[in-house]
Write a protein that holds these residues in place. Sequence first.
Motif, PDB file in Angstrom:
ATOM      1  N   PRO B  35     -20.600 -22.592  -5.489  1.00  0.00           N
ATOM      2  CA  PRO B  35     -21.347 -21.361  -5.652  1.00  0.00           C
ATOM      3  C   PRO B  35     -22.400 -21.538  -6.739  1.00  0.00           C
ATOM      4  CG  PRO B  35     -19.082 -21.106  -6.431  1.00  0.00           C
ATOM      5  CD  PRO B  35     -19.188 -22.454  -5.800  1.00  0.00           C
ATOM      6  N   GLY B  36     -23.602 -21.127  -6.460  1.00  0.00           N
ATOM      7  CA  GLY B  36     -24.645 -21.171  -7.472  1.00  0.00           C
ATOM      8  C   GLY B  36     -25.695 -22.230  -7.226  1.00  0.00           C
ATOM      9  N   LEU B  37     -25.360 -23.287  -6.510  1.00  0.00           N
ATOM     10  CA  LEU B  37     -26.378 -24.306  -6.270  1.00  0.00           C
ATOM     11  C   LEU B  37     -27.273 -23.894  -5.108  1.00  0.00           C
ATOM     12  CD1 LEU B  37     -24.677 -27.755  -6.825  1.00  0.00           C
ATOM     13  CD2 LEU B  37     -26.093 -26.421  -8.347  1.00  0.00           C
ATOM     14  N   GLY B  38     -26.685 -23.605  -3.963  1.00  0.00           N
ATOM     15  CA  GLY B  38     -27.414 -23.047  -2.843  1.00  0.00           C
ATOM     16  C   GLY B  38     -28.549 -23.919  -2.350  1.00  0.00           C
ATOM     17  N   GLY B  39     -29.480 -23.283  -1.638  1.00  0.00           N
ATOM     18  CA  GLY B  39     -30.578 -23.991  -1.015  1.00  0.00           C
ATOM     19  C   GLY B  39     -31.439 -24.746  -2.008  1.00  0.00           C
ATOM     20  N   THR B  40     -31.644 -24.162  -3.178  1.00  0.00           N
ATOM     21  CA  THR B  40     -32.458 -24.838  -4.183  1.00  0.00           C
ATOM     22  C   THR B  40     -31.854 -26.182  -4.541  1.00  0.00           C
ATOM     23  OG1 THR B  40     -32.888 -22.670  -5.071  1.00  0.00           O
ATOM     24  CG2 THR B  40     -33.570 -24.534  -6.401  1.00  0.00           C
ATOM     25  N   GLY B  41     -30.555 -26.167  -4.773  1.00  0.00           N
ATOM     26  CA  GLY B  41     -29.873 -27.407  -5.119  1.00  0.00           C
ATOM     27  C   GLY B  41     -29.985 -28.422  -3.992  1.00  0.00           C
ATOM     28  N   LEU B  79     -13.164 -16.886   0.462  1.00  0.00           N
ATOM     29  CA  LEU B  79     -11.861 -17.300  -0.055  1.00  0.00           C
ATOM     30  C   LEU B  79     -11.655 -16.899  -1.511  1.00  0.00           C
ATOM     31  CD1 LEU B  79     -11.395 -20.853   1.464  1.00  0.00           C
ATOM     32  CD2 LEU B  79     -10.611 -18.657   2.322  1.00  0.00           C
ATOM     33  N   LEU B  80     -12.709 -16.961  -2.312  1.00  0.00           N
ATOM     34  CA  LEU B  80     -12.540 -16.758  -3.745  1.00  0.00           C
ATOM     35  C   LEU B  80     -13.205 -15.489  -4.249  1.00  0.00           C
ATOM     36  CD1 LEU B  80     -13.415 -20.427  -4.717  1.00  0.00           C
ATOM     37  CD2 LEU B  80     -11.151 -19.464  -4.408  1.00  0.00           C
ATOM     38  N   GLY B  81     -13.946 -14.825  -3.387  1.00  0.00           N
ATOM     39  CA  GLY B  81     -14.652 -13.634  -3.840  1.00  0.00           C
ATOM     40  C   GLY B  81     -15.770 -13.965  -4.789  1.00  0.00           C
ATOM     41  N   ALA B  82     -16.358 -15.155  -4.652  1.00  0.00           N
ATOM     42  CA  ALA B  82     -17.420 -15.578  -5.552  1.00  0.00           C
ATOM     43  C   ALA B  82     -18.665 -15.936  -4.762  1.00  0.00           C
ATOM     44  CB  ALA B  82     -16.969 -16.775  -6.377  1.00  0.00           C
ATOM     45  N   PRO B  83     -19.502 -14.949  -4.444  1.00  0.00           N
ATOM     46  CA  PRO B  83     -20.705 -15.245  -3.676  1.00  0.00           C
ATOM     47  C   PRO B  83     -21.759 -15.875  -4.575  1.00  0.00           C
ATOM     48  CG  PRO B  83     -20.677 -12.934  -4.253  1.00  0.00           C
ATOM     49  CD  PRO B  83     -19.430 -13.535  -4.824  1.00  0.00           C
ATOM     50  N   GLY B  84     -22.381 -16.947  -4.102  1.00  0.00           N
ATOM     51  CA  GLY B  84     -23.396 -17.609  -4.911  1.00  0.00           C
ATOM     52  C   GLY B  84     -24.783 -17.062  -4.668  1.00  0.00           C
ATOM     53  N   SER B  85     -24.935 -16.212  -3.658  1.00  0.00           N
ATOM     54  CA  SER B  85     -26.251 -15.661  -3.393  1.00  0.00           C
ATOM     55  C   SER B  85     -26.098 -14.195  -3.031  1.00  0.00           C
ATOM     56  CB  SER B  85     -26.908 -16.402  -2.229  1.00  0.00           C
ATOM     57  OG  SER B  85     -26.174 -16.179  -1.053  1.00  0.00           O
ATOM     58  N   ALA B  86     -27.230 -13.498  -3.058  1.00  0.00           N
ATOM     59  CA  ALA B  86     -27.168 -12.067  -2.771  1.00  0.00           C
ATOM     60  C   ALA B  86     -26.723 -11.820  -1.334  1.00  0.00           C
ATOM     61  CB  ALA B  86     -28.524 -11.427  -3.026  1.00  0.00           C
ATOM     62  N   SER B  87     -27.093 -12.725  -0.417  1.00  0.00           N
ATOM     63  CA  SER B  87     -26.733 -12.460   0.970  1.00  0.00           C
ATOM     64  C   SER B  87     -25.259 -12.758   1.227  1.00  0.00           C
ATOM     65  CB  SER B  87     -27.629 -13.261   1.916  1.00  0.00           C
ATOM     66  OG  SER B  87     -27.566 -14.626   1.620  1.00  0.00           O
ATOM     67  N   ALA B 208     -24.623 -12.810 -10.002  1.00  0.00           N
ATOM     68  CA  ALA B 208     -23.754 -12.836  -8.823  1.00  0.00           C
ATOM     69  C   ALA B 208     -22.387 -13.434  -9.166  1.00  0.00           C
ATOM     70  CB  ALA B 208     -24.413 -13.642  -7.698  1.00  0.00           C
ATOM     71  N   LEU B 209     -22.396 -14.552  -9.859  1.00  0.00           N
ATOM     72  CA  LEU B 209     -21.121 -15.205 -10.164  1.00  0.00           C
ATOM     73  C   LEU B 209     -20.366 -14.484 -11.277  1.00  0.00           C
ATOM     74  CD1 LEU B 209     -21.964 -18.989  -9.843  1.00  0.00           C
ATOM     75  CD2 LEU B 209     -20.771 -17.515  -8.254  1.00  0.00           C
ATOM     76  N   GLY B 210     -21.080 -13.841 -12.182  1.00  0.00           N
ATOM     77  CA  GLY B 210     -20.395 -13.106 -13.242  1.00  0.00           C
ATOM     78  C   GLY B 210     -19.720 -11.860 -12.701  1.00  0.00           C
ATOM     79  N   VAL B 211     -20.525 -11.015 -12.055  1.00  0.00           N
ATOM     80  CA  VAL B 211     -20.013  -9.721 -11.616  1.00  0.00           C
ATOM     81  C   VAL B 211     -18.919  -9.884 -10.553  1.00  0.00           C
ATOM     82  CG1 VAL B 211     -20.663  -7.636 -10.381  1.00  0.00           C
ATOM     83  CG2 VAL B 211     -22.062  -8.451 -12.232  1.00  0.00           C
ATOM     84  N   PHE B 212     -19.066 -10.892  -9.695  1.00  0.00           N
ATOM     85  CA  PHE B 212     -18.032 -11.092  -8.685  1.00  0.00           C
ATOM     86  C   PHE B 212     -17.033 -12.189  -9.077  1.00  0.00           C
ATOM     87  CE2 PHE B 212     -21.363  -9.081  -6.176  1.00  0.00           C
ATOM     88  CZ  PHE B 212     -20.641  -8.145  -5.480  1.00  0.00           C
ATOM     89  N   GLY B 213     -17.561 -13.393  -9.299  1.00  0.00           N
ATOM     90  CA  GLY B 213     -16.676 -14.540  -9.481  1.00  0.00           C
ATOM     91  C   GLY B 213     -15.787 -14.452 -10.707  1.00  0.00           C
ATOM     92  N   LEU B 214     -16.393 -14.270 -11.880  1.00  0.00           N
ATOM     93  CA  LEU B 214     -15.584 -14.246 -13.099  1.00  0.00           C
ATOM     94  C   LEU B 214     -14.667 -13.036 -13.116  1.00  0.00           C
ATOM     95  CD1 LEU B 214     -17.995 -15.500 -15.905  1.00  0.00           C
ATOM     96  CD2 LEU B 214     -16.442 -16.777 -14.452  1.00  0.00           C
ATOM     97  N   ALA B 215     -15.183 -11.911 -12.636  1.00  0.00           N
ATOM     98  CA  ALA B 215     -14.336 -10.720 -12.593  1.00  0.00           C
ATOM     99  C   ALA B 215     -13.115 -10.975 -11.718  1.00  0.00           C
ATOM    100  CB  ALA B 215     -15.140  -9.539 -12.065  1.00  0.00           C
TER     101      ALA B 215
END
Lengths: 398, 689
Positions: B35-41, B79-87, B208-215
């Motif tokens: 999560p977080g790397l996405g298309g840019t990565g 699976l983890l509730g951690a979306p890396g992108s808005a979509s 995205a990762l803070g509000v969803f993933g870390l929470a």
Amino acid sequence: MTQHVDDEVLVTTPDPSTDPTPVDERSAPTPRTAGSIVAGFAALAVGVSVVGGDLLNPAASTTDGDYAGETVEMMIPLAEGGGTDTWARFVAAELTEKVPGSPGLAPVNDDGGEGILGTNNFMTSARSDGTEVLVSTASTVVPYLLDMPAVRYDFNELRPILANGTGAVVYARTGAGVKGVKDLVDRDEPLVFGGIAATSLDLTTMLAFDLLDADVTSTFGFEGRGPVNLALQRGEVDIDYQTTSSYGPAVEPLVKDGTAVPLFSLGQVDEDGEIVRDPNFPRLPTVVEVYEQVYGEQPDAEALETYRAILALTYTYQKALWVPEDTPDEAVELLRSTAEEMGQDPAFQKSAEEVLGGYPLDASPDLAERIGDAYRVDDDVREDVLELLETDYDITID
Amino acid sequence: MTDAAFSALASLADPSLLIMLVVGVLAGLVIGLIPGLGGTGAVAILLPVTFGMDPEPALAMLIGALAVVHTSDTVAAVLLGAPGSASASVTMLDGYSMARRGQAKRALSLAFLSSMAGGLIGAVGLTLAIPLARPLVLSFGSPELFMLTILGVSLAAVLSRGNVVKGLTAGFLGLLLGLVGSSPTTAEERFSFGSLFLSDGVSLVAVALGVFGLAEIASRVGQRKVTEEPVTLTGGWASGIREWLTHWTQVVRGALIGIWAGVLPGVGATAGTWLAYGQAVATAKDKRKFGKGDPRGIVGPESANNSVEAGDLIPTFLFGIPGGVPSAMLLGMLLTYGIQPGPSIVSEHLDLMYLIIWAFAIASVAGAFLCFLATGSLARLTKVPFAVLGPGLLVVMLLGAFQEGGQLGDLWVMVALGVVGFFLKATGMPRAPFLIGFVLAIPMERYYYLTTNLYDGAGWMTRPGVLAFAAVLVLPVLWSLLRKARTATGRADDGHRDEHPVEERAEVDLEGSMAGTPWSLGVAAVAAAVFAGALWMSGSFSEEAALMPRLVAVGGLVTAGLLLWQELRPRFQPQADPEPTVHDEAPSGGSTLVATRVEQRTVAQEARAAVRNRDLAIGARTFAAMATFLVLVMVGGYLAATLVFTPVFLLYVARTRPRTAVVHTLVLGLVLLSLPSLLPVELPLGALQ
């Protein structure tokens, strides 16, 4: 087939390292075991961070005329994608391939503060052994020119390796009643110019309008030049400029079908410091010629000098690669002379045609001098620009 | 035309081209998983490889990666509730709920199959849309784009699980957060408190990762055992495909919306996935299960977020206006080959265009197929307790967030947003509108400003496109009001209200467990205070820069005020009505579990309070641990911090066996050590390094 797989999934024994076998609540580990594990890893951590750092980054030897085994780190203070990023990655990849010893290349994008943060970081922490290179472009040069408070870099304390310019053409929508340059002045209704921000590359075009005393109002806030071009096609704005590389695809079709008319090019500053026609648009007049055409006289010398200084800074020497001031002469010279040879190589010229946008890769021995002149902006020029921003655009830089 | 199409397909049969495509697909899948790397990565890692290649293999590789990134980024979201992108946050709504009910495999199968179809339809759409693109793009002026941003945020607010007032408040909070940084119109800094770091705005991945993933980590790390229902593995692939086929209309509709939205430069991609979700909800007869694991909530958006990528290629190639960083890099690559974007690309490089289209289609199918084969093993991930996954997840997510700007500050912001996300989740405030508001804040401001400046008066409001969007926004509200008025008794199929006990059991979940407690009152009060503070601060901005913050702050104050009233009313008249206000009851929480006798009620309340306190304590401890980790990073660098933090966390918080802790730490350390040489990943450096 399907059944088989399901069975397999069901009977798989749990992986000991990931499945904690959820038995009863385990009590805290004995202090001794836990202590020894943690201490072991702590020692490993210290080892990794202290020893590993040195092992992985041995001191560079770049003064021996050979970059073998080195990696050149290139700081691109902008986001991935876009003109400058593409330019930098392409040029640096070609350059490092040609430098004796063919060093590796590691581009780093640090797009903080529209380029300001990354450049600040480079200024304070770059190694001065010739293995760290900075990319400069209009978005870091204009804030430097305006002496904005966030800027903590000074191009006079860096040494240029190579530079590459670009140009731009101002064009207008025929639907807004513009047929030629004379329609820029004495209008019933001002032309609407679409811009990104007054403190961006738009500045040079704004200075051109100011020099011509053109009847133009500006609306800033567009996301980029592409969207402005679309807005012009929709009739939301009347006048726009595009840099050389996007003129062909974005403007030429409009000129052909008669929806837009090219007015003038911003021009180029030649080696003698004169504003000349853009080699890519030899048939378009420069701002200075337009002034003569419209008013029948030469523009005011002082205003022209301001325009010339800003044009050199933001277009003729727009993109450049730099190393820190203390970089050994041997390393700088090696990089520069390699770049100079590369720039004259017909094979490179051909493959780099589009990326360089039709302007030569400048790495001649007197580059440092010329670029230094261009970047040492007179206080008069700076004040002129600040005054224009304040009176016409209500923007103060504090 | 067809000649070019088939010769392009034939050229893809060339083994070297095919290999490049496969490399691209594999790289895209692996990068999408993080999560977080996405298309840019994905593009950033492959781009240097392409220098020196011919354009065809280079394009095959990059398109291969771009086409599948949104296929595999579903895995972390579901699976983890951690979306890396808005979509991905849209798929998460139903996908994660489904996975938590033990149906991870089902959710993933549906998602992957929809991705595949979305990619395929996207590729076809790409072909057909080329002649239509120009009039379509030109007919969308600033007013229409402005309305589209409004629509995106409102749909997220209205459609997320939870009540509308809460959704709107969260949306306004997100908009406010999105406004931090330079104003798009005057380049003035807002809400940055003089910090150059904040003047850039907050990083999307961190939000995205803070509000969803870390929470999520903080709320689930307390479970040392797997409390979910066991993963049901009923049915093989065939049944997965069968179920998916029953939703084919949703898939097609989602994909079409995705293409259309992707074509619109700038705002399309984010708003598009929400529009796809919105139409799924709007056209469904029984809407009660949306947000709780409805398959229709997965297939539509998932098919849309892959076709958006195809749609996005249209403005990129035809106008040189990329919709995101990945397509911007693709554009840059084309430029190095001397291929200029623009309308003429279709006539001059038709073969390349078809190559792109075919590569996109083939990659979508291959990527989704590979993922689909792996669903069984991926789904087993849900069997691992979060406490054990926690440190690894934390390390990977923080690393993902670090990549965007390379700033340690982003990681602190992310942890702080984790705390915000924890409370939003606990008090039943939907977090999706928060994220969408954040993403669309600047486009919304930009197009509002341009609209009012480029059009005289209010004439723009009568443009047909604007009216159509306004209708989409207003009609459903009117319709439901009308229906409510007619059938005052209210049949229960009109929304997300949980009047029927759909949940089979009280979920052991934080979601909404603090709704109707002093905590949710507190969150409402804090939100109101934040809006009031923002309103006060915006007084010092210039007229142009203050417009949007003021609007958002006033709107936020109104909704936060309503929320406060909703919170306070039952407190003053506790016995008045057993079915109070507009409360959307989250499953376990709330004051209205039907308990007729007072004693029973107090017992239940005490039990809930105990659970609540335990959740809070665990959350506080986890966030403290995260902060400690960041301090360690600042001192000794990322690798060293991980080596110290992971065993301590595993031994004391997760209470694993010493051997597990050692193995985990070693594996994680090795991964971190090798990652920078495999992926375009940088490890944060500490002061000692």
